[in-house]
Design an enzyme around this catalytic site. Structure first.
Site, PDB file in Angstrom:
ATOM      1  N   LYS A  53       0.838  -1.204   0.000  1.00  0.00           N
ATOM      2  CA  LYS A  53       0.000   0.000   0.000  1.00  0.00           C
ATOM      3  C   LYS A  53       0.872   1.254   0.000  1.00  0.00           C
ATOM      4  O   LYS A  53       0.561   2.244  -0.671  1.00  0.00           O
ATOM      5  CB  LYS A  53      -0.940  -0.027   1.208  1.00  0.00           C
ATOM      6  CG  LYS A  53      -2.006  -1.130   1.109  1.00  0.00           C
ATOM      7  CD  LYS A  53      -2.776  -1.346   2.399  1.00  0.00           C
ATOM      8  CE  LYS A  53      -3.648  -2.610   2.273  1.00  0.00           C
ATOM      9  NZ  LYS A  53      -4.385  -2.921   3.517  1.00  0.00           N
ATOM     10  N   GLN A  97      -4.481  -1.859   9.846  1.00  0.00           N
ATOM     11  CA  GLN A  97      -4.238  -3.097   9.108  1.00  0.00           C
ATOM     12  C   GLN A  97      -4.734  -4.293   9.921  1.00  0.00           C
ATOM     13  O   GLN A  97      -4.349  -4.473  11.073  1.00  0.00           O
ATOM     14  CB  GLN A  97      -2.740  -3.249   8.793  1.00  0.00           C
ATOM     15  CG  GLN A  97      -2.414  -4.493   7.981  1.00  0.00           C
ATOM     16  CD  GLN A  97      -3.073  -4.502   6.599  1.00  0.00           C
ATOM     17  OE1 GLN A  97      -3.049  -3.510   5.872  1.00  0.00           O
ATOM     18  NE2 GLN A  97      -3.683  -5.632   6.234  1.00  0.00           N
ATOM     19  N   ASP A 120     -10.718   2.524   4.360  1.00  0.00           N
ATOM     20  CA  ASP A 120     -11.014   1.115   4.077  1.00  0.00           C
ATOM     21  C   ASP A 120     -12.512   0.888   3.872  1.00  0.00           C
ATOM     22  O   ASP A 120     -12.921  -0.167   3.391  1.00  0.00           O
ATOM     23  CB  ASP A 120     -10.528   0.231   5.244  1.00  0.00           C
ATOM     24  CG  ASP A 120      -9.309  -0.606   4.875  1.00  0.00           C
ATOM     25  OD1 ASP A 120      -8.984  -0.679   3.678  1.00  0.00           O
ATOM     26  OD2 ASP A 120      -8.701  -1.182   5.783  1.00  0.00           O
TER      27      ASP A 120
END
Ligand code: NAD
Length: 284
Positions: A53, A97, A120
């Protein structure tokens, strides 16, 4: 035999569009979008996802901040980190994460992230926005699947779509995305009685179960589009999806390979989400 959907190529196009938009922001005197990655513990897979990412951030000009925390961090301390990033005006997006160490249930932490910074798209507010047809931040993998369908001219309107997998991360938001695109949607999961029968009705099949060769090629409706989200590592170290690729390719019209299908799209969608979050916070 089916046309292969090239997720790497589409992801490159999406990433390039984000790079141009970030450059435009800079020439208009605005700051680069900024994302904070929270990585708890030293799970090698999570660390490698965050590296991927961050590479995309470098390519697009998005500023990436790292918050690396010990595996034994207390929930309160992690909540305080999220609060600090929520309050930081220089941060547009926050990505926690997953998976987290076992003593940290993810849901209260995900819900602590300011929905405006939830790049997200996993905060219940953003899932709810998608459910009531007013999406803001969209979950990255299902958004990537919709981008792939659009890139290949596959219009879900009126088609039968079957999603295999009902997780909060992929299956559920995927079903909402397909409904928003006006497909007739069926969702299958471990309690589904006749998976073969459901799959055989799909004009568009999206599989996110995490089981190699779960979907037999012989089940695929001739001419269907097959999107394989699954990523499984085999004993020999190679990767495969959830669909019998060769056999399914004999019947489908379009199919995604694993790797090189949906995988690259997840990060590309994240770059879109971070750009859009920055634009919403700082539109002028
Ligand atoms: P999960 O384990 O949280 O959910 C799996 C879902 O599939 C569940 O709803 C379960 O009921 C269903 N399922 C499992 N086995 C089944 C079976 N035999 N029959 C019917 N349904 C079954 O997994 P997840 O987080 O949704 O991820 C699914 C897969 O997608 C994994 O392989 C994961 O690695 C992959 N994934 C890929 C990306 C990407 O491409 N970037 C992103 C996220 C997840």
């Amino acid at each position: 035999t089916a046309q292969r959907i090239d997720g790497k190529a589409v992801a490159t196009q999406v990433t390039e569009a984000v790079r141009l938009a970030v450059a435009e922001r800079l020439s208009a005197g605005k700051r680069a979008p900024a994302i904070a990655f929270i990585l708890v513990g030293d799970d090698p897979a999570s660390a490698s996802y965050v590296r991927g990412k961050k590479r995309a951030c470098e390519q697009t000009g998005v500023r990436a901040l790292s918050v690396e925390l010990p595996a034994d961090i207390a929930e309160d301390a992690l909540l305080a980190v999220i609060d600090r990033l929520n309050a930081d005006a220089a941060v547009d997006g926050i990505l926690l994460q997953l998976p987290l160490p076992a003593h940290l249930p993810p849901q209260p932490l995900l819900e602590r992230i300011d929905p405006a910074k939830d790049v997200d798209g996993l905060h219940p507010y953003n899932v709810g926005r998608l459910a009531c047809r007013m999406p803001l931040s969209r979950p990255c993998t299902p958004r990537g699947v919709m981008t792939l369908l659009a890139a290949y001219g596959i219009d879900p309107t009126g088609r039968k779509a079957v999603v295999v997998g009902a997780s909060n991360l992929v299956g559920r938001p995927q079903a909402l995305e397909l409904m928003l695109a006006r497909a007739t949607v069926t969702v299958c999961h471990r309690a589904t009685l006749d998976l073969a029968d459901e799959v055989a009705r799909a004009d568009i099949l999206v599989v996110a179960a995490g089981e190699p060769n779960l979907i037999k090629g012989a089940w695929i409706k001739p001419g269907a589009t097959v999107i394989d989200v699954g990523i499984n590592r085999l004993a020999d170290g190679s990767l495969c999806g959830d669909v019998e690729f060769e056999a399914a390719s004999q019947r489908a019209a379009f199919i995604t390979p694993v790797p090189g299908g949906v995988g690259p799209m997840t990060i590309a969608s994240l770059m879109q989400n971070i750009l859009e979050a920055a634009e919403r916070r700082d539109p002028a």
